[in-house]
Design a protein around this motif. Structure first.
Motif, PDB file in Angstrom:
ATOM      1  N   ASP A   2       0.855  -1.186   0.000  1.00 22.44           N
ATOM      2  CA  ASP A   2       0.000   0.000   0.000  1.00 22.44           C
ATOM      3  C   ASP A   2       0.901   1.250   0.000  1.00 22.44           C
ATOM      4  OD1 ASP A   2      -1.439   2.208   1.010  1.00 22.44           O
ATOM      5  OD2 ASP A   2      -2.827   0.933   2.110  1.00 22.44           O
ATOM      6  N   VAL A   5       1.107   3.161   3.225  1.00 21.71           N
ATOM      7  CA  VAL A   5       1.892   2.456   4.256  1.00 21.71           C
ATOM      8  C   VAL A   5       3.389   2.628   3.953  1.00 21.71           C
ATOM      9  CG1 VAL A   5       2.372   0.200   5.303  1.00 21.71           C
ATOM     10  CG2 VAL A   5       0.029   0.797   4.670  1.00 21.71           C
ATOM     11  N   ALA A  29      -4.139   1.940  -2.404  1.00 20.67           N
ATOM     12  CA  ALA A  29      -5.224   1.132  -1.828  1.00 20.67           C
ATOM     13  C   ALA A  29      -6.461   1.970  -1.579  1.00 20.67           C
ATOM     14  CB  ALA A  29      -4.744   0.499  -0.521  1.00 20.67           C
ATOM     15  N   LYS A  34      -9.984  -1.777  -6.155  1.00 26.50           N
ATOM     16  CA  LYS A  34     -10.005  -3.242  -5.985  1.00 26.50           C
ATOM     17  C   LYS A  34     -10.821  -3.814  -7.145  1.00 26.50           C
ATOM     18  CE  LYS A  34     -12.094  -6.070  -2.755  1.00 26.50           C
ATOM     19  NZ  LYS A  34     -12.598  -6.427  -1.421  1.00 26.50           N
ATOM     20  N   GLY A  62      -3.806  -2.874   4.003  1.00 30.89           N
ATOM     21  CA  GLY A  62      -5.094  -3.219   4.591  1.00 30.89           C
ATOM     22  C   GLY A  62      -5.820  -4.279   3.770  1.00 30.89           C
ATOM     23  N   GLY A  63      -7.129  -4.365   3.977  1.00 30.84           N
ATOM     24  CA  GLY A  63      -7.922  -5.407   3.329  1.00 30.84           C
ATOM     25  C   GLY A  63      -7.963  -5.285   1.823  1.00 30.84           C
ATOM     26  N   ASP A  67      -6.706  -8.358  -0.334  1.00 33.17           N
ATOM     27  CA  ASP A  67      -7.649  -9.063  -1.221  1.00 33.17           C
ATOM     28  C   ASP A  67      -7.126  -9.140  -2.654  1.00 33.17           C
ATOM     29  OD1 ASP A  67      -9.336  -9.365   0.923  1.00 33.17           O
ATOM     30  OD2 ASP A  67     -11.046  -8.340   0.030  1.00 33.17           O
ATOM     31  N   THR A  87      -2.049  -4.174   7.806  1.00 37.73           N
ATOM     32  CA  THR A  87      -1.601  -2.920   8.429  1.00 37.73           C
ATOM     33  C   THR A  87      -2.754  -2.077   8.964  1.00 37.73           C
ATOM     34  OG1 THR A  87      -1.655  -1.750   6.320  1.00 37.73           O
ATOM     35  CG2 THR A  87       0.430  -2.829   6.909  1.00 37.73           C
ATOM     36  N   SER A  91      -7.947  -5.380   8.743  1.00 38.65           N
ATOM     37  CA  SER A  91      -7.273  -6.502   8.078  1.00 38.65           C
ATOM     38  C   SER A  91      -6.603  -7.432   9.088  1.00 38.65           C
ATOM     39  CB  SER A  91      -6.264  -5.993   7.040  1.00 38.65           C
ATOM     40  OG  SER A  91      -5.352  -5.092   7.606  1.00 38.65           O
ATOM     41  N   SER A  95      -9.700  -9.582   7.323  1.00 35.67           N
ATOM     42  CA  SER A  95      -9.457  -9.939   5.920  1.00 35.67           C
ATOM     43  C   SER A  95      -8.175 -10.738   5.682  1.00 35.67           C
ATOM     44  CB  SER A  95      -9.451  -8.671   5.056  1.00 35.67           C
ATOM     45  OG  SER A  95      -8.461  -7.786   5.499  1.00 35.67           O
ATOM     46  N   ILE A  97      -7.171 -13.169   7.398  1.00 41.60           N
ATOM     47  CA  ILE A  97      -7.365 -14.529   7.907  1.00 41.60           C
ATOM     48  C   ILE A  97      -8.425 -15.250   7.072  1.00 41.60           C
ATOM     49  CG2 ILE A  97      -7.923 -15.885  10.008  1.00 41.60           C
ATOM     50  CD1 ILE A  97      -5.737 -13.840  10.602  1.00 41.60           C
ATOM     51  N   LYS A 100      -9.968 -15.766   1.836  1.00 42.21           N
ATOM     52  CA  LYS A 100     -10.904 -15.237   0.819  1.00 42.21           C
ATOM     53  C   LYS A 100     -10.218 -14.062   0.147  1.00 42.21           C
ATOM     54  CE  LYS A 100     -15.702 -15.787   2.313  1.00 42.21           C
ATOM     55  NZ  LYS A 100     -16.874 -14.992   2.700  1.00 42.21           N
ATOM     56  N   PHE A 127       1.976  -0.867  13.118  1.00 42.56           N
ATOM     57  CA  PHE A 127       1.291  -0.235  11.983  1.00 42.56           C
ATOM     58  C   PHE A 127       0.122   0.632  12.448  1.00 42.56           C
ATOM     59  CE2 PHE A 127       3.091  -3.919   9.536  1.00 42.56           C
ATOM     60  CZ  PHE A 127       3.832  -3.176   8.633  1.00 42.56           C
ATOM     61  N   THR A 130       0.081   4.646  12.969  1.00 41.32           N
ATOM     62  CA  THR A 130      -0.102   5.642  11.900  1.00 41.32           C
ATOM     63  C   THR A 130      -1.494   5.544  11.263  1.00 41.32           C
ATOM     64  OG1 THR A 130       0.829   4.108  10.259  1.00 41.32           O
ATOM     65  CG2 THR A 130       2.371   5.634  11.314  1.00 41.32           C
ATOM     66  N   GLU A 135     -10.233   4.717  10.431  1.00 42.01           N
ATOM     67  CA  GLU A 135      -9.929   3.338  10.048  1.00 42.01           C
ATOM     68  C   GLU A 135     -10.023   2.397  11.255  1.00 42.01           C
ATOM     69  OE1 GLU A 135      -9.871   2.541   7.038  1.00 42.01           O
ATOM     70  OE2 GLU A 135      -9.570   4.499   6.110  1.00 42.01           O
ATOM     71  N   HIS A 222     -15.731   0.259   4.220  1.00 42.01           N
ATOM     72  CA  HIS A 222     -16.285  -1.088   4.396  1.00 42.01           C
ATOM     73  C   HIS A 222     -16.737  -1.348   5.848  1.00 42.01           C
ATOM     74  CE1 HIS A 222     -16.904  -5.363   3.883  1.00 42.01           C
ATOM     75  NE2 HIS A 222     -16.138  -5.580   4.938  1.00 42.01           N
TER      76      HIS A 222
HETATM   77  N1  LIG Z   1     -11.010 -11.245   2.447  1.00 43.82           N
HETATM   78  C1  LIG Z   1     -11.777 -11.149   3.501  1.00 43.82           C
HETATM   79  O1  LIG Z   1     -12.082 -12.138   4.188  1.00 43.82           O
HETATM   80  C2  LIG Z   1     -12.272  -9.790   3.896  1.00 43.82           C
HETATM   81  C3  LIG Z   1     -12.888  -9.595   5.144  1.00 43.82           C
HETATM   82  C4  LIG Z   1     -13.267  -8.302   5.499  1.00 43.82           C
HETATM   83  C5  LIG Z   1     -13.040  -7.242   4.628  1.00 43.82           C
HETATM   84  N2  LIG Z   1     -12.453  -7.478   3.435  1.00 43.82           N
HETATM   85  C6  LIG Z   1     -12.177  -6.375   2.505  1.00 43.82           C
HETATM   86  O2  LIG Z   1     -11.238  -5.507   3.123  1.00 43.82           O
HETATM   87  C7  LIG Z   1     -11.377  -4.215   2.556  1.00 43.82           C
HETATM   88  C8  LIG Z   1     -11.333  -3.173   3.649  1.00 43.82           C
HETATM   89  O3  LIG Z   1     -10.082  -3.256   4.279  1.00 43.82           O
HETATM   90  P1  LIG Z   1      -9.458  -2.009   5.054  1.00 43.82           P
HETATM   91  O4  LIG Z   1     -10.491  -1.396   5.906  1.00 43.82           O
HETATM   92  O5  LIG Z   1      -8.195  -2.474   5.645  1.00 43.82           O
HETATM   93  O6  LIG Z   1      -9.241  -0.959   3.872  1.00 43.82           O
HETATM   94  P2  LIG Z   1      -7.954  -0.424   3.039  1.00 43.82           P
HETATM   95  O7  LIG Z   1      -7.064  -1.501   2.640  1.00 43.82           O
HETATM   96  O8  LIG Z   1      -8.536   0.437   1.963  1.00 43.82           O
HETATM   97  O9  LIG Z   1      -7.223   0.516   4.088  1.00 43.82           O
HETATM   98  C9  LIG Z   1      -7.887   1.642   4.580  1.00 43.82           C
HETATM   99  C10 LIG Z   1      -7.046   2.912   4.427  1.00 43.82           C
HETATM  100  O10 LIG Z   1      -5.992   2.883   5.385  1.00 43.82           O
HETATM  101  C11 LIG Z   1      -4.736   3.131   4.743  1.00 43.82           C
HETATM  102  N3  LIG Z   1      -3.748   2.402   5.556  1.00 43.82           N
HETATM  103  C12 LIG Z   1      -3.560   1.073   5.626  1.00 43.82           C
HETATM  104  N4  LIG Z   1      -2.686   0.778   6.592  1.00 43.82           N
HETATM  105  C13 LIG Z   1      -2.283   1.956   7.130  1.00 43.82           C
HETATM  106  C14 LIG Z   1      -1.388   2.307   8.174  1.00 43.82           C
HETATM  107  N5  LIG Z   1      -0.758   1.376   8.906  1.00 43.82           N
HETATM  108  N6  LIG Z   1      -1.192   3.628   8.447  1.00 43.82           N
HETATM  109  C15 LIG Z   1      -1.865   4.580   7.741  1.00 43.82           C
HETATM  110  N7  LIG Z   1      -2.752   4.310   6.762  1.00 43.82           N
HETATM  111  C16 LIG Z   1      -2.953   3.009   6.459  1.00 43.82           C
HETATM  112  C17 LIG Z   1      -4.945   2.652   3.338  1.00 43.82           C
HETATM  113  O11 LIG Z   1      -4.050   3.274   2.454  1.00 43.82           O
HETATM  114  C18 LIG Z   1      -6.386   3.076   3.072  1.00 43.82           C
HETATM  115  O12 LIG Z   1      -6.434   4.444   2.740  1.00 43.82           O
HETATM  116  C19 LIG Z   1     -12.665  -4.213   1.779  1.00 43.82           C
HETATM  117  O13 LIG Z   1     -12.392  -4.256   0.413  1.00 43.82           O
HETATM  118  C20 LIG Z   1     -13.346  -5.499   2.209  1.00 43.82           C
HETATM  119  O14 LIG Z   1     -14.174  -6.036   1.210  1.00 43.82           O
HETATM  120  C21 LIG Z   1     -12.071  -8.716   3.052  1.00 43.82           C
END
Ligand SMILES: NC(=O)c1ccc[n+]([C@@H]2O[C@H](COP(=O)([O-])OP(=O)(O)OC[C@H]3O[C@@H](n4cnc5c(N)ncnc54)[C@H](O)[C@@H]3O)[C@@H](O)[C@H]2O)c1
Length: 324
Positions: A2, A5, A29, A34, A62-63, A67, A87, A91, A95, A97, A100, A127, A130, A135, A222
């Motif tokens: 990402d 990150v 990200a 996605k 992140g997720g 994904d 991070t 996640s 996500s 774990i 999927k 992580f 920050t 989030e 999400h």
């Molecule tokens: N595969 C699965 O089983 C599963 C389960 C739940 C959710 N998901 C998916 O996960 C996604 C959501 O994940 P998310 O909420 O992590 O979103 P994301 O990956 O978009 O991260 C959210 C935001 O945080 C930022 N970020 C990430 N890590 C950071 C850090 N350490 N410091 C500062 N900024 C950081 C990213 O750049 C982004 O802007 C959705 O697409 C959802 O469908 C998948």
């Protein structure tokens, strides 16, 4: 990795780049990225770098990153190993774990994907230092789901410690993350490919995904959409007399504690239409995971558009969005 990150944890990026046979590809990200187009860009970069089948991909982010990178690993040269390095709080607890992986399609979220288990999940609480507060709320959306699935003890503990999550208390985060992962693990170990009980983990997601898609992924994140979905689905359960009013009130209190009021507009007709396209539909009927208590859920396929509409109107009456 990402790109946000990579910027916030430059020391990590530099460290990886100095390692033998390691290179970093950056990915912006966000949910809108996605998709199949970004997946194709990622696969092209792997081919151009001559990544071999015995090499390992790391999904650092992140997720969204987990994904799409996980899905690339599932189909690149018919499948290569990958490691999840989550991070975001979301996640870490969810996500990364369970294997999927996938991308969104204009007709619905996560419509294109696979089951592909990571060979490891590496979690560092560093992580979270920050990670923006919003989030953290998203992560707590999925934790709220586990709390309802797990029962009163964890639910009450989580409900009374949300402030410490914002303070990024490491012992508290460790406890909540471990309990969440343990809860998810219990379901996955019994049903890896979601033919049965794993579907319980979709609590809040049937309506949540529809709200997310109906608002173009740009209004609610999400985890926020999952919180709205949990409330709407709990409302349906209460109206159907599956859930006691006292348990519904506890869920409402938790959601209100986590979600800020919003005047974001959500189109009711679009949301109902999208619910009907949810990929959890079996035999043309949409399956809803509805809470029957704090600690239990049931699956029902007899939910009417009227049920959904009433629930959405209730959530709007709590000023969490405006229906149009
Ligand atoms: N595969 C699965 O089983 C599963 C389960 C739940 C959710 N998901 C998916 O996960 C996604 C959501 O994940 P998310 O909420 O992590 O979103 P994301 O990956 O978009 O991260 C959210 C935001 O945080 C930022 N970020 C990430 N890590 C950071 C850090 N350490 N410091 C500062 N900024 C950081 C990213 O750049 C982004 O802007 C959705 O697409 C959802 O469908 C998948």
């Amino acid at each position: 990795m990402d790109s946000r990150v990579a910027k916030a944890h430059l020391d990590l990026r530099n460290h990886i780049e100095q390692m033998d046979k390691m290179s970093v590809s950056l990915f912006e990200a966000k949910e809108e990225n996605k998709n199949l187009e970004q997946l194709s860009i990622l696969l092209t970069s792997l081919l151009k770098k001559n990544i071999e089948r015995d090499q390992i991909l790391f999904a650092i982010g992140g997720g969204v990153t987990g994904d799409i990178v996980g899905f690339a690993a599932a189909i690149y040269k018919r499948g290569i190993n990958y490691i999840q390095v989550p991070t975001t709080l979301l996640s870490m607890v969810d996500s990364s774990i369970g294997g999927k992986v996938g991308v969104n399609h204009p007709l619905g979220k996560n419509m294109i994907g696979a089951f592909h288990q990571p060979i490891a999940v590496l979690i560092s609480l560093k992580f979270l230092d920050t990670l923006p507060d919003r989030e953290l709320i998203c992560g707590m959306g999925e934790i709220a789901k586990y709390a309802i699935l797990r029962g009163d003890q964890f639910f009450d503990y989580f409900q009374s410690h949300t402030t410490q999550v914002f303070e990024r208390s490491k012992p508290l985060l460790m406890k909540i993350i471990k309990t969440s992962i343990d809860t998810k693990k219990r379901y996955i170990e019994r049903d890896v490919y979601e033919n049965g009980v794993r579907a319980h983990l979709n609590l809040g997601h049937t309506i949540g995904h529809a709200i997310e898609t109906a608002t173009g992924y740009s209004v609610f994140k999400h985890g926020e959409a999952v919180l709205l979905g949990i409330l709407a689905e709990a409302h349906i359960a209460m109206r159907m007399k599956l859930l006691k009013a006292s348990a519904f009130e506890k869920i409402l209190k938790l959601v209100r504690q986590l979600m800020n009021e919003s005047n974001a507009s959500v189109k009711l007709d679009d949301t109902i239409h999208l619910v009907l396209y949810d990929k959890k539909a079996k035999g043309g009927r949409v399956r809803f995971v509805l809470p029957t208590s704090i600690g239990n859920v049931t699956i029902r396929d007899d939910i009417t558009p009227r049920n959904i509409s009433d629930a959405m109107k209730f959530v709007a009456s709590e000023n969490l969005f405006v229906l149009s």
